[in-house]
Design an enzyme around this catalytic site. Structure first.
Site, PDB file in Angstrom:
ATOM      1  CG  ASP A   1      71.422 -88.298 -42.292  1.00  0.00           C
ATOM      2  OD1 ASP A   1      71.313 -88.343 -41.042  1.00  0.00           O
ATOM      3  OD2 ASP A   1      72.633 -88.442 -42.753  1.00  0.00           O
TER       4      ASP A   1
ATOM      5  CD  GLU B   1      57.591 -82.699 -59.680  1.00  0.00           C
ATOM      6  OE1 GLU B   1      56.994 -84.063 -59.688  1.00  0.00           O
ATOM      7  OE2 GLU B   1      58.683 -82.357 -60.090  1.00  0.00           O
TER       8      GLU B   1
HETATM    9  C1  NOJ Z   1      72.906 -88.003 -38.853  1.00  0.00           C
HETATM   10  C2  NOJ Z   1      72.089 -89.028 -38.159  1.00  0.00           C
HETATM   11  O1  NOJ Z   1      71.153 -88.719 -37.373  1.00  0.00           O
HETATM   12  C3  NOJ Z   1      73.037 -90.215 -37.606  1.00  0.00           C
HETATM   13  O2  NOJ Z   1      72.383 -91.131 -37.054  1.00  0.00           O
HETATM   14  C4  NOJ Z   1      73.945 -90.954 -38.750  1.00  0.00           C
HETATM   15  O3  NOJ Z   1      75.030 -91.546 -37.968  1.00  0.00           O
HETATM   16  C5  NOJ Z   1      74.622 -89.633 -39.567  1.00  0.00           C
HETATM   17  N1  NOJ Z   1      73.807 -88.529 -39.702  1.00  0.00           N
HETATM   18  C6  NOJ Z   1      75.321 -89.977 -40.809  1.00  0.00           C
HETATM   19  O4  NOJ Z   1      74.250 -90.440 -41.440  1.00  0.00           O
END
Ligand code: NOJ
Length: 538
Positions: A203, A261
């Site tokens: 993310d 790994e």
């Molecule tokens: C990107 C994620 O896809 C989204 O849903 C989230 O709110 C933000 N990052 C923060 O983690």
């Protein structure tokens, strides 16, 4: 030409499951891990290779799981670690790989690390987050903004300092300049890899590091409207100091070493002013991310020219990196509405899927797109997404693409026996999976055929891509692979019939592809509204 087996993921298809909204098996109105396990046969039958599951870790759910309070446990709302182990075992038994979502950039304010960090200026975790003194006038230390609105700095009365947050104030930003933070993240990654996960979605992968000197971001020369809408001032800055920092590259190499790994793969979510550049950089060299996606095809612009420009631009810069093209996910309005406005959603859903599966790169599909679901209309009173509450009504947030899947045309679409956390859209119930199952021309059956057919076409999974000039709204490209006949791909993204004259001196034969409307007579292809044509070139 065969590809080294270690590059299998370049030929794969990723399918995103948003667990809250997939299937609820315990009647609490929220989907759970057992619900995903229950549907793994459906997923395997769809023909996808990897399931990316959005966060299911312990969380106060302020950002619906993207605010993690324990990286190594399952939130009781979603089940238990044993449920997860069963999910993995079942997935592997039906030939599906599992990718988890790692939110490294920030955690929840309720995470014990932050609770300790904010307790004083000299505790062992004091430097695990991004803390700064106020300016002499009491203001935050610099001009950085949060994606979700307002300053990126939140005052903390205990430390009498500001802490940084790129998203909600309840999502404090971890300080990656601290080696202990990096190590903690690699350890949590190992925890899941040891449990058998096959990959990881990272993310907000550009957000790990910030400028240590906390320099102000300059004013944007070109306003980025792909990451945020123009109702959000975030796009007014050039994000050169709050994210996209060079220190991230060596950190991603460390992540890759851990993944290697375990023979696991990664996909990064790239949010940046020039996202294609970071997609290219982070996936180059085979020693950082395997794949990356950005918001470039998640915008409102559905013109063929826009799609062509993004893919060509990436191709020009990419070297040996790899894209995942995503046209829908849990952060943007559903593609059948975003790009398909005013068109038959079933027809548009099919052409969008066929187009996505024909581009060069690993496609990432979003749950419900195989059913051509449209954006649900969630009234303000029922909105859950804090991002939508802040920017209402200019931007209604992300709930419209997050409503639960309608599996049947029964109560609540068979999603839950309780009260769903977001309403199941009546139009989805009418087009539920069980209804589509028995209709040979349904988007679902089309998606199954298209995915199966793609597997038989090495040009699509391994070939190069080259665009042809075509009048809007036709997207035309050729997929070529040494030793194979090239494949011409034509897609009418518009709502009226169009024709396309095949390039001179090249014959063409329509492939026995899975049922897009479109035909050729004397070198002229007729593409009805939302039609497509995939053919061999002579
Ligand atoms: C990107 C994620 O896809 C989204 O849903 C989230 O709110 C933000 N990052 C923060 O983690």
């Amino acid at each position: 030409m065969t590809r080294p087996s270690s590059l299998w993921w370049q030929e794969a298809i990723i399918y995103q499951v948003y667990p809250r909204s997939y299937l609820d098996t315990n009647g609490d109105g929220v989907g759970d891990l057992n619900g995903i396990t229950d549907r793994l046969d459906y997923i395997a039958q769809l023909g996808v290779d990897i399931v990316w599951i959005s966060p299911f870790f312990k969380s106060p759910m302020k950002d619906f799981g993207y605010d993690i309070a324990d990286y190594c446990d399952v939130d009781p709302m979603f089940g238990t670690l044993d449920d997860f182990d069963r999910l993995i075992a079942k997935a592997h038994s039906v030939g599906v790989k599992i990718m988890i979502d790692q939110v490294m950039s920030h955690c929840s304010e309720r995470h014990p690390w932050f609770v300790e960090s904010r307790s004083s200026r000299d505790n062992p975790k004091a430097d695990w987050f991004v803390w700064a003194d106020p300016k002499p006038d009491g203001n935050p230390p610099n001009n950085w903004l949060s994606v979700f609105g307002g300053s990126a700095w939140q005052w903390d009365a205990r430390r009498k300092q500001y802490y940084m947050h790129n998203f909600l104030t309840s999502q404090p930003d971890l300080n990656f300049h601290n080696p202990e933070v990096q190590q903690a993240m690699l350890d949590s990654l190992r925890f899941w890899l040891r449990r058998g996960v096959d990959g990881v979605r990272l993310d907000a992968v550009t957000f790990h590091f910030h400028d240590k000197a906390l320099r102000d971001n300059p004013v944007a020369t070109v306003r980025d409207t792909s990451t945020v809408t123009d109702a959000n001032p975030y796009g007014m800055q050039a994000h050169v100091y709050d994210k996209c920092r060079p220190e991230n590259v060596p950190f991603l190499r460390r992540v890759r070493e851990v993944l290697d790994e375990f023979n696991a793969v990664s996909i990064g979510e790239v949010g940046a002013d020039d996202a294609l550049a970071f997609m290219a950089e982070y996936t180059a060299g085979g020693d950082k991310l395997h794949m990356a996606y950005s918001f470039n095809l998640l915008t409102e612009d559905s013109s063929a020219r826009h799609i062509r420009t993004q893919v060509e631009d990436f191709k020009r810069r990419v070297k040996d990196g790899w894209a995942s093209w995503s046209v829908g996910n849990h952060d943007v309005p559903r593609v059948a509405t975003r790009w398909g406005k005013g068109k038959d959603p079933r027809a548009f859903g099919k052409v969008a899927l066929a187009m996505q599966l024909s581009l060069k790169g690993t496609p990432t599909l979003y749950q419900g797109d195989e059913l051509a679901f449209t954006e649900a209309d969630v009234p303000y009173e029922l909105i859950q997404d804090p991002y939508g509450i802040t920017f209402w009504p200019e931007f209604k947030g992300r709930d419209g693409c997050r409503t639960p899947i309608a599996w049947t045309d029964g109560p609540n679409g068979g999603f839950t026996t309780g009260t769903p956390w977001l309403p199941v859209a009546p139009e989805h119930i009418a087009a539920a999976a069980s209804v589509q199952e028995t209709d040979v021309d349904s988007p679902l059956n089309f998606a199954r055929r298209m995915i199966a057919w793609r597997r038989t076409m090495p040009q699509l999974t391994r070939g190069d891509i080259e665009f042809l000039d075509a009048p809007e709204p036709v997207l035309a490209f050729r997929r070529t692979l040494a030793g194979e006949r090239s494949v011409l791909c034509l897609f009418n993204l518009g709502g009226s019939d169009v024709t396309f004259t095949l390039p001179q001196a090249r014959g063409a034969a329509k492939l026995p592809q899975p049922g897009l409307p479109g035909d050729v007579v004397d070198g002229v292809v007729t593409l009805p509204a939302c039609g497509g044509w995939l053919g061999y070139e002579a």
